[in-house]
Design an enzyme around this catalytic site. Structure first.
Site, PDB file in Angstrom:
ATOM      1  N   LYS A  64      13.335  11.096  34.177  1.00  0.00           N
ATOM      2  CA  LYS A  64      14.148  12.261  34.550  1.00  0.00           C
ATOM      3  C   LYS A  64      15.177  11.903  35.621  1.00  0.00           C
ATOM      4  O   LYS A  64      15.211  12.494  36.705  1.00  0.00           O
ATOM      5  CB  LYS A  64      13.258  13.410  35.024  1.00  0.00           C
ATOM      6  CG  LYS A  64      12.243  13.894  33.992  1.00  0.00           C
ATOM      7  CD  LYS A  64      11.425  15.064  34.537  1.00  0.00           C
ATOM      8  CE  LYS A  64      10.384  15.545  33.547  1.00  0.00           C
ATOM      9  NZ  LYS A  64       9.263  14.575  33.388  1.00  0.00           N
ATOM     10  N   ILE A  68      23.956  10.761  41.547  1.00  0.00           N
ATOM     11  CA  ILE A  68      25.392  10.793  41.311  1.00  0.00           C
ATOM     12  C   ILE A  68      25.681  10.106  39.971  1.00  0.00           C
ATOM     13  O   ILE A  68      24.873   9.310  39.482  1.00  0.00           O
ATOM     14  CB  ILE A  68      26.166  10.135  42.467  1.00  0.00           C
ATOM     15  CG1 ILE A  68      25.802   8.653  42.602  1.00  0.00           C
ATOM     16  CG2 ILE A  68      25.905  10.880  43.780  1.00  0.00           C
ATOM     17  CD1 ILE A  68      26.659   7.909  43.614  1.00  0.00           C
ATOM     18  N   PRO A  69      26.831  10.406  39.344  1.00  0.00           N
ATOM     19  CA  PRO A  69      27.079   9.911  37.985  1.00  0.00           C
ATOM     20  C   PRO A  69      26.915   8.411  37.801  1.00  0.00           C
ATOM     21  O   PRO A  69      26.233   7.973  36.859  1.00  0.00           O
ATOM     22  CB  PRO A  69      28.519  10.367  37.715  1.00  0.00           C
ATOM     23  CG  PRO A  69      28.643  11.636  38.499  1.00  0.00           C
ATOM     24  CD  PRO A  69      27.873  11.378  39.762  1.00  0.00           C
ATOM     25  N   ASN A  70      27.496   7.593  38.658  1.00  0.00           N
ATOM     26  CA  ASN A  70      27.431   6.147  38.450  1.00  0.00           C
ATOM     27  C   ASN A  70      26.005   5.625  38.591  1.00  0.00           C
ATOM     28  O   ASN A  70      25.553   4.792  37.794  1.00  0.00           O
ATOM     29  CB  ASN A  70      28.346   5.419  39.439  1.00  0.00           C
ATOM     30  CG  ASN A  70      28.363   3.924  39.178  1.00  0.00           C
ATOM     31  OD1 ASN A  70      28.848   3.459  38.146  1.00  0.00           O
ATOM     32  ND2 ASN A  70      27.820   3.150  40.107  1.00  0.00           N
ATOM     33  N   THR A  71      25.293   6.093  39.593  1.00  0.00           N
ATOM     34  CA  THR A  71      23.917   5.639  39.797  1.00  0.00           C
ATOM     35  C   THR A  71      23.031   6.003  38.608  1.00  0.00           C
ATOM     36  O   THR A  71      22.230   5.185  38.132  1.00  0.00           O
ATOM     37  CB  THR A  71      23.347   6.258  41.086  1.00  0.00           C
ATOM     38  OG1 THR A  71      24.132   5.816  42.200  1.00  0.00           O
ATOM     39  CG2 THR A  71      21.898   5.843  41.311  1.00  0.00           C
ATOM     40  N   THR A 122       8.647  22.746  32.278  1.00  0.00           N
ATOM     41  CA  THR A 122       7.759  23.714  31.630  1.00  0.00           C
ATOM     42  C   THR A 122       6.790  24.383  32.599  1.00  0.00           C
ATOM     43  O   THR A 122       6.173  25.388  32.256  1.00  0.00           O
ATOM     44  CB  THR A 122       6.957  23.057  30.499  1.00  0.00           C
ATOM     45  OG1 THR A 122       6.203  21.961  31.028  1.00  0.00           O
ATOM     46  CG2 THR A 122       7.866  22.560  29.394  1.00  0.00           C
ATOM     47  N   GLN A 191       0.795  23.351  32.591  1.00  0.00           N
ATOM     48  CA  GLN A 191       1.933  23.666  31.748  1.00  0.00           C
ATOM     49  C   GLN A 191       1.848  25.150  31.401  1.00  0.00           C
ATOM     50  O   GLN A 191       0.872  25.605  30.821  1.00  0.00           O
ATOM     51  CB  GLN A 191       1.901  22.830  30.462  1.00  0.00           C
ATOM     52  CG  GLN A 191       1.851  21.335  30.702  1.00  0.00           C
ATOM     53  CD  GLN A 191       3.222  20.726  30.895  1.00  0.00           C
ATOM     54  OE1 GLN A 191       4.224  21.432  30.909  1.00  0.00           O
ATOM     55  NE2 GLN A 191       3.272  19.424  31.032  1.00  0.00           N
TER      56      GLN A 191
END
Length: 232
Positions: A64, A68-71, A122, A191
């Site tokens: 999951k 940040i985008p690059n990482t 969930t 769950q």
């Protein structure tokens, strides 16, 4: 062509390599894929993925990613280079983050893992979302994040089985991965939004993540076979 002939993904939610492999050795890779989550991966690192792949399993790396985008994109790239079958990121990381992950995979040669977005966990209900500033029904937030995931070019979503029907109607091209699956008679554990395997498939789920009902069974192979039989 995939070796696995069913939608079942068995969660290897164990703290040690030995415990995970003890279960894996009782399972047939033609009947299930396996999921490696945070606890097992941190304990064993990439070696556990290689070992499971050598045993014939396709691996869902359930970490999951959310950064940040690059990482995040570099983490997804590293997962792809390990040869995982599926990897996931949090949709709440936003459109730019998810798009960066899609782009880094498209720049690679060779087999590509499925890139899956996590919508609302969930275990979360409306009161949990309200506690983080989102006073809305979980399904509303799921649909918002699903639209972002499709726009970013993701292959699918992790979602509750109770959201599957609405998601399939709104985004028919996305593959739906559903945790919280409990065969009839199983305990709900932590769950909340759950269905049985048959109910989940009928609702539109494509892949079913099952943990304790198989991993904690007296005979895991028999428990897996019973789930597969229910789906036949």
């Amino acid at each position: 062509m995939s070796a696995c002939q069913t939608p079942v993904i068995v969660a290897l939610d164990f703290p040690t390599r030995e415990a995970a492999l003890r279960l894996a050795d009782q399972l047939d890779p033609k009947l299930c894929r396996v999921k490696v989550g945070k606890e097992l991966f941190i304990s064993c690192a990439a070696d556990i993925v290689e070992t499971l792949r050598n045993k014939g399993f396709e691996v869902f790396l359930d970490l999951k990613f959310h950064d940040i985008p690059n990482t995040t994109a570099m983490a997804v790239k590293a997962a792809a280079e390990m040869g995982v079958w599926m990897v996931n990121v949090h949709c709440s990381g936003g459109l730019r983050m998810m798009t960066a992950c899609r782009e880094v995979l498209e720049q690679r040669s060779g087999p590509q893992p499925l890139l899956i977005g996590v919508t609302v966990l969930t275990s979360m209900e409306r009161e949990d979302l309200a506690g983080i500033g989102l006073d809305i029904d979980p399904q509303v937030q799921v649909l918002r994040l699903a639209a972002l995931a499709e726009k970013a070019g993701l292959d699918g979503l992790v979602c509750s089985a109770l959201e599957a029907q609405a998601l399939k109607a709104a985004h028919p091209s996305l593959q739906l991965v559903t945790p919280g699956i409990r065969p009839a008679g199983s305990a709900q554990d932590d769950q909340r939004r759950i269905l049985t395997p048959r109910q989940a498939l009928d609702a539109g789920s494509d892949h079913l993540v099952i943990g304790r009902p198989i991993s904690q069974a007296a005979d895991p192979a028999k428990a897996l076979a019973a789930v597969v039989a229910e789906l036949a």
